[in-house]
Each structure stands twice: as C-alpha cells, then as structure tokens.
Design a protein around this motif. Sequence first.
Motif, PDB file in Angstrom:
ATOM      1  N   LEU A  96       0.719  -1.477   0.600  1.00  0.00           N
ATOM      2  CA  LEU A  96       0.025   0.448  -0.051  1.00  0.00           C
ATOM      3  C   LEU A  96       0.539   1.658  -0.144  1.00  0.00           C
ATOM      4  CD1 LEU A  96      -2.696  -1.192   2.456  1.00  0.00           C
ATOM      5  CD2 LEU A  96      -3.190  -0.479   0.403  1.00  0.00           C
ATOM      6  N   LYS A  97       2.191   1.519   1.023  1.00  0.00           N
ATOM      7  CA  LYS A  97       3.030   1.862   0.861  1.00  0.00           C
ATOM      8  C   LYS A  97       3.716   2.643  -0.481  1.00  0.00           C
ATOM      9  CE  LYS A  97       3.143   2.694   6.094  1.00  0.00           C
ATOM     10  NZ  LYS A  97       4.603   2.877   6.801  1.00  0.00           N
ATOM     11  N   PHE A  98       4.466   1.153  -1.037  1.00  0.00           N
ATOM     12  CA  PHE A  98       5.215   1.720  -1.951  1.00  0.00           C
ATOM     13  C   PHE A  98       4.233   2.099  -3.028  1.00  0.00           C
ATOM     14  CE2 PHE A  98       8.379  -0.060   0.009  1.00  0.00           C
ATOM     15  CZ  PHE A  98       9.760  -0.280  -1.098  1.00  0.00           C
ATOM     16  N   ASN A  99       2.229   1.881  -3.320  1.00  0.00           N
ATOM     17  CA  ASN A  99       2.083   1.959  -4.787  1.00  0.00           C
ATOM     18  C   ASN A  99       1.388   3.737  -4.567  1.00  0.00           C
ATOM     19  OD1 ASN A  99       0.200   0.825  -7.220  1.00  0.00           O
ATOM     20  ND2 ASN A  99      -1.414   1.777  -5.949  1.00  0.00           N
ATOM     21  N   ILE A 100       1.599   4.097  -2.758  1.00  0.00           N
ATOM     22  CA  ILE A 100       1.390   5.463  -3.197  1.00  0.00           C
ATOM     23  C   ILE A 100       2.604   6.229  -3.191  1.00  0.00           C
ATOM     24  CG2 ILE A 100       0.825   5.413  -0.606  1.00  0.00           C
ATOM     25  CD1 ILE A 100      -1.786   6.659  -2.782  1.00  0.00           C
TER      26      ILE A 100
END
Length: 717
Positions: free
Chosen positions: A487-491
């Motif tokens: 989730l963090k990587f994508n955003i």
Amino acid sequence: MTGKVAHDHSSKLISSFKLPQPLEIKLMYTEEGEEEREQKREPKQYVLNIRFVQPIETQSLINYLEGQPQYRGYDIMPVINALNVIFAMHPNRVVGGGVMVGRNKFFHPSPTAPPVSLGGGLEAWRGFYSSVRPAWKQLMVNVNVCTTAFYTPGNLAERLIEFMNASFGARPAAFVKGVRVRTTHLGYRKTVKTAAKVNARQHKFVAEDLGRLRWSKYNIHLKYPDLPLIDVGGQKVNYLPAEVCIILENQPFRGKLLDEHTAAMITVACQPPNINAQAIVGRGIQELGFTQTASPLNAFGVNIGTEMAVVPGRILPPPVVRYQGGPLSGIDEERASWNLRGVRFSVGARLEKWAVLLIQDGNRYDEFAGPDDPELLRTIDGFADTCRRSGMSVDKTRPDIVAVQLPPRRPEDPLRRQAAQRIRETLTSMKTKPKIVLVVLSNGDRHVYSGLKHLCDVFLDVATVCVHAAKIRKEKGQVQYFANVALKFNIKLGGVNHELGEQNVSWLVQEPTMIVGMDVTHPGAGTVKGTPSIAAVVASVDRRLSQYPASLRLQESRKEMITDLQSMMEERLLAHTAVSLSFFSGAGRRCSAPRGGGIAGLQGTTRPTHYYVVRDEIGIGANRLQGLTNDISYTFARATKAVSLAAPAYYADLACERGRCYIHSLLQGVSDAAATTTSGSGKGENDEVMNEAKKLWRFDKSPNGVGGALKDTMFYL
C-alpha cells in the motif's frame, strides 16, 4: 470562607457571598529549605489583598443559551471560566489528595484503578477531565477519562537508572527537572532544578563552603558515584547525590515521554466505550464531587445531574470503494473495514530501480545475516510477488541489496548522528540511484529512523519505506504484512490504492475540485526553547481524490495559524492538474479543509471530533457535507478501513510528523547554536534556534524542506 469560595491557586477567587472591602489576610510562610539551616530564621509574613473586581451575573448567559437575538454577541467566557474554577475546587482540594494536571484534569489515588507501571521510573494514572460547556438552553459538564504519567515514588537514583535504561539517549535532566524530593540525610524537601554534568567522582568543592556535603560526616557510602549529581539549589548551586533523594508521592511527570513510555501509555489508556462510561458515572462523578453536590458547589447553588446525556445520532452507510475491475464487495459495516484478497489497486504504479537497505544494529535475534541471506532473498521475492498480484508493474530482476553496520551506541552521540552518516555513505556509494528504498530496520530506534528520513527526504531525494526485520520475516501474518507495505509503495510511487465510487463523488467533481487538509504541530516538553512549529497543507491533484502531495513550512514557535498559507495554497493549486491560480483568487469556492472526524478507531474509544462549516458558497447542505466527510474517511491510502477523521486532515498531520524528523535534534532538546537547551528566552536566542532549524531543513534549497521529485509525491505516508 471555607466551602464558600473557590480559587485557581493563582490570582482569581470566586465567592458565593459578598466579601468585605478592603479585605486583607495575613499569612506566615516558611521558605523552602529553611528547616535545613542550623540557625533557623523566623517565618516571613505575607499580606494577601483580596480586591473586588466584578459580580458574576448569570441571567445574560441564560438569555444567550435560549438563543435570544439581542444576546448573539454576548461574551459567555467570564461566567464559563468562573464555573470551571468552582468545579475544580473540590477535586483539587488539598485534603482530598487530588492532583490537577494542566487545565481541568484531575487524578486521585484509587484502589479500583491503581497506577500501572510504564517502566523507566514512571507509572500511568487514570483520572477525569471536567469542563463546563454551553448547549442549547442549558449548561452541560463535559466529563471524560484521561491518563497521564506520574513519577513512581522511591529512591531518585534507582528511578533515574530505570529511566536511562529504558531508552538509549535518555537524558537525566529530562527526568529529574521539577521533581519534588525529600533528602534522607537531613530530611528537608526540595525541588530539583536540573541534573549536573558531573558526578560525585568528578565534582570538587571547597569544604568550608559546602561543609554539609562531607558525606563521611553522615556516614553515607555512595552506591552510584557515577550518576550525575542533582542540583536542588535556588539562585546558588546545591549539588546532592541522587541516591540521598526520595521522590515524593503524587507527582505528575511534566517532561517529554520516551517512545517506550508512549507505547505503554497507549496500551493503558485504550479502553472500550462501555468501560469508560462506567468509570465516568461511577468513580468519576464521585471524585469530581458531583454525586452529593460537594462544597463549594452547594454554596453556589449548583446542581449537576448524574446521568449521561443522550444525544441522538445516525449511522451513515459506507460509500462504494472501487479497486481495479469495479466496486469492492464485502465491506464489514460494523468495523468499517475490508481486506485485499483477490483485488488489485485501482491504479498500479511501476516498481523499478528500487533497492533494499538492510540495517544491522546489534539486534542479532531478528536481523538478517546479510545481503546474501537466503531468507532475506525469499522475503524480498515474496514481497515483490505481492506487489505484482496487487496490480503493480514490478521489474523481474531483484532490487539492489546493500547492508550497513551501524556504529555502536555511545553516550557522546545520543542522537546517533554517526549512524545517519554511515547510512549516507552506503546509499551514495550505490552505482545507480534508486527511486525508492525498502529499509529493513533492526529495531525501533527513533533516532535512527528520524536520521534516515531526514537524510533521504531532504538531502538525497529518495523515497523510503521502513519495515522491521522481526515483522517482515515472521511467517505468521507475512502475506498481510506484505500487502500493507505494498500500500505504501504504490501510493508513494504515484499509484492509487482505492477510490470512491462514481456515485459518491460525481456531484463533487463535476467541476475542477480540490480537497485540502491542514495541520500545525508544535514543540512539546523537553525541546529547545524557541523550536519552531511545523505547518502542513495537503491537497488532492485530480478527480480521483487519492493523491495528496504536501507543502511544509517552519513557522514561529507555538503559532496555531499558518503563517505562509497563501504561498502553500498556491503550490497546491499549481500541482492540481485542472485548477489555475485564477480559480483560487475567486475565493476558493471549492477548497474544502475538513478537520478531525468520528468514524472508526483502531483501538480503544474513538475520540469524537467537531466539524465546523466556516463558509459554504457552493450550497452543499448539511446532509451531503456529512456524507462527504464520512466517505473520504474511507480513502486513507495506507489502510483498508475507515479512519477516525477525514483523510486529508490525517495526511496533513502525518506530513507535520515527517517534518519533525528534519528538526529531530531540537525536539530532543539538543542545539548546536544555543548555549543551553530547554531554557533561555528572548528574541535573539529564538532567532538562533530558528536559523538552526532552517539549516537542518535546508530552507535555502526549498522552503518545503523536501525538493526534487519527492515534493510532488506522498513521501510522508
């Protein structure tokens, strides 16, 4: 006057009857430490003059509460403040053992709610907050539970050792400053001013000047001669060994809590709503003096109901949450949550030119052996596969993996600046500069974390996502952990994790629309005097309402209003793909800045938040505005649940927290510019501290602190 007056222990006294004028009261006072003198002096006499200022008239307040138009501009605060003074008198009374902390927070020793040890020389006390609030046609008393840290009574040296062992870099002065102690060798009571920079082995003094400190005279053998001496003097220095001091009972800790204390405090404070309600209507109203209308409430004719007010409310339905392929099914409406099984991000980012930084810091039990550790390689492959299955485009080749062995903790480097320098050397020696780095931390050292974020955000312009070795390598729950990190990587790479359904936002995005979140964070206890506050403004960039880059600023210490709001808003408008500056100059008719919320909480009782409509030029209306506030709480990018406040406000808070990493040294009470820490006053010294903060911030490169490619991303998440 006993039981018929109330006062704030300072300058304000409220009486239930008219006092004679003029009124003088003579007091005999013995100076602190007088009992230790061989030749005692006579107590000093003070004269207390009580002067009538004004009557407290309540009829106008009643008219105001009833909504009479002619009282719309009536100032209610003099009456409200007077009532709060009256309400505080009983729980804060000396004979009752109550302790008031801050404004209107009261704590009593209770066998039904005994203190809970936090470790490190502190314990958590549960108490109650009380405040008078105006309501429609009535006054109400807002009562809530609260928790704060108190000193654990006992030998000061032993408690100080516990505090210093609780966290690396814990400063003795932060623990002892302001604590009341009783000395074992003479029995007098003192307030500790600070901890000295010398210990009993190092300190030398002239015997005739400090003859009472000849410990052989008292036949005292010091167990802890290497601990800092404690200064209990007034204008003159008076050093004592910590082990001859006993911490007195019932003392709140007013310093900055260690991270370990904060984590333990959250565990103690988090209770479900029914438990908190039982505490309020039981022990709470008893200790606050509401049950029998204790004095001085009865003298003022004040009666308080003992039942909680029932407030009608409604449960708003969850919005449609969209992932790639369509709306999500299976939201748990009770918990306002869902999971990522079988779904792909709404917009998957490309994960390329990434790296893994393995930090080794002496935690041999949880750390990976090195870059070639087979378990580490399996973990990285598993995480990359999770990113692919979540909809991200991931390079087939493994990322570059580098390891850094941090230098050991040393007292002369409490902020671990050498560790940050070692990390810098490792990252800058890589052949190819990565776009984003997965940082595998050895432990939860806050100094290492802050130094890493400061380095990568402000100096290297590299996005980072931190994980703990113990968590990412643990097989149980590993798939869910991978998903949360994805989730963090994508955003951070510009993707969109999930978004609201068209039916929820179509009315809002018919015209170019920007949603804005703002926050200001202030320096707390234990910081360098004059440490600046940090302001953040985040705003959406397109109709998906998912990406919220941030503008950050340093500003005057403890100033609540955002000083540089205009330029920050201009930056956000320029970043918006469909909004021009002329739109903003037209009064910002679609700029919305919700603050706070009351949706779902991760643990404990959700703290309610008030929403205020400052101006509504669009004519949204209450129902639609409430629905929007509820809906955007489901858009928080790093969770699969609704959060407890509107997501843009949450983002602004997180951006402020990231800014605190950049001035971490000042927030820890360490300054390279100021001669002393956590003390001093004056504009000149504050200017020096601001200049030091700007240097750490690299203000000359960018007022945001963050420049380059990162400034257009959600680097702070």
